[in-house]
Design a protein around this motif. Structure first.
Motif, PDB file in Angstrom:
ATOM      1  N   HIS A  31     -27.349  -0.994 -23.593  1.00  0.00           N
ATOM      2  CA  HIS A  31     -26.642  -1.944 -24.455  1.00  0.00           C
ATOM      3  C   HIS A  31     -26.664  -3.376 -23.925  1.00  0.00           C
ATOM      4  N   ASP A  33     -28.939  -5.838 -23.297  1.00  0.00           N
ATOM      5  CA  ASP A  33     -29.636  -6.905 -24.012  1.00  0.00           C
ATOM      6  C   ASP A  33     -28.941  -7.241 -25.328  1.00  0.00           C
ATOM      7  N   ASP A  34     -28.459  -6.231 -26.025  1.00  0.00           N
ATOM      8  CA  ASP A  34     -27.826  -6.444 -27.324  1.00  0.00           C
ATOM      9  C   ASP A  34     -26.528  -7.231 -27.181  1.00  0.00           C
ATOM     10  N   ARG A  38     -25.807 -11.152 -28.450  1.00  0.00           N
ATOM     11  CA  ARG A  38     -24.750 -11.457 -29.422  1.00  0.00           C
ATOM     12  C   ARG A  38     -23.559 -12.176 -28.794  1.00  0.00           C
ATOM     13  N   SER A 208     -22.112 -12.262 -22.484  1.00  0.00           N
ATOM     14  CA  SER A 208     -21.160 -11.237 -22.923  1.00  0.00           C
ATOM     15  C   SER A 208     -19.806 -11.392 -22.236  1.00  0.00           C
TER      16      SER A 208
END
Length: 382
Positions: A31, A33-34, A38, A208
């Motif tokens: 998860h 990179d995602d 975002r 993130s």
């Protein structure tokens, strides 16, 4: 990540590191990179780590911690960072945020609040830096004025990791005169009226992980939430930062290991001039230097951690470790991009993200220029 022979101090440490690898590989790495793309904070993944016991590793079992030596905790951070440094940084900052209460709170304060803080459901933040004085912590200007059974806090904190997502904030503020002796520490819940996280900063890396200013607008914090006595805040802050610097060093070592692993695998498969590019001396030597520097940084980190675990002075060794490990990580990430060439400059490969993330590690928990000042002053005193 290649196997590294580790001499572990506790029987359960091996199983703990294996659990960490399993969680990192299955729950985190897919998860990374995602979430980074975002800019979304992975709150549920952090709760998973908490429920697995990874948010209270160095703290007392009496309050729900795992009571692991610091050298084991740092190796957990390293493993997490080799898959996703943003997650490792979150664990490091949370552990830092639990330090004031765990080491300087009264028995009543610890019994009342510490189990929730280290139990995995609550997340902490550490409010020391300010807009005009990031490294000059002794001269912070946020004020707390005693008003009956409470303090009224006014001022602004800056560069606060977990701003807006934390459940509690350690607030370092001025309750007395100028200089370090006038600083105290308050433990404020996130829902305290007047504690206002501001707009998130747009950061180069670790997207993130939210970073923002915190404004305190006549914020009322009960006096029972004073950690240590009035005037003890600076000593608490510096003690926490000694430990926190080792946490950031572990993040740097893990990041560098992840970057090296990716670059090595790429260099084994990429063929130029009729052979894998890892066989070209110019690149092979670059990777050899990176592997050596990572091992040296890891040895420094474990040495400092073992001093801490033994109750011996380790502040200067922590500064050396943070300085060396984070400078090393920046160089290794740079070289990993170079090994991939043009491919290293695009987001299809994670090394460009490692490169952006490595930079901040040279800045947080005391810039590397501050680490050099700390080390140089110790040499002058000796």
């Amino acid at each position: 990540m290649p196997s590294v022979t580790r001499l572990l101090p506790t029987p359960e440490a091996h199983d703990l590191l294996e659990l960490t690898r399993e969680i990192a590989d299955k729950e985190l790495a897919p998860h990374a990179d995602d979430f980074e793309a975002r800019g979304e904070f992975p709150r549920e993944l952090i709760r998973t780590l908490g429920r697995s016991g990874l948010l209270g590793l160095p703290y007392s079992a009496e309050y729900g911690g795992a009571e692991q030596p610091y050298e084991v905790y740092l190796q957990v951070l390293e493993i997490l960072a080799s898959r996703w440094v943003g997650i490792a940084e979150t664990v490091s900052v949370h552990t830092l945020a639990c330090y004031p209460l765990a080491h300087h709170g009264t028995a009543e304060q610890r019994e009342r609040w510490l189990p929730d803080l280290i139990g995995g459901e609550l997340l902490g933040a550490y409010c020391l830096s300010e807009p005009a004085g990031g490294s000059d912590a002794a001269n912070l200007t946020t004020k707390a004025v005693r008003d009956g059974d409470s303090y009224r806090v006014s001022g602004t904190k800056a560069w606060i990791t977990h701003a807006g997502v934390a459940d509690f904030y350690n607030v370092f503020c001025r309750t007395g005169g100028p200089g370090p002796k006038g600083i105290s520490c308050l433990l404020a819940p996130a829902d305290t009226p007047g504690l206002n996280p501001q707009t998130r900063e747009k950061t180069m890396g670790l997207r993130s992980s939210p970073v923002a200013q915190i404004a305190f607008d006549d914020t009322v914090v009960p006096a029972e939430r004073l950690i240590g006595g009035e005037g003890e805040g600076f000593r608490i802050a510096m003690g926490a930062l000694d430990s926190g610097r080792l946490g950031i060093a572990a993040c740097a070592i893990g990041l560098a290991q992840g970057a090296l692993d990716y670059a090595v695998n790429y260099a084994r498969e990429r063929v130029q001039f009729g052979k894998p590019i890892i066989d070209l001396q110019g690149l092979g030597f670059m990777l050899a230097d990176a592997a050596t520097q990572i091992s040296a940084a890891r040895a420094l980190m474990l040495h400092a951690a073992r001093l801490r675990d033994a109750g011996l002075p380790y502040s200067i060794e922590a500064a050396k470790t943070k300085l060396f490990a984070t400078d090393m990580a920046m160089q290794v990430a740079t070289d990993a991009v170079q090994v991939l060439g043009g491919a290293g400059y695009v987001a299809d490969h994670p090394v460009e993200r490692y490169f952006r993330e490595a930079k901040v590690l040279q800045i947080v928990e005391g810039t590397n220029q501050i680490q050099r000042m700390v080390i140089a002053r110790s040499l002058a005193k000796d």
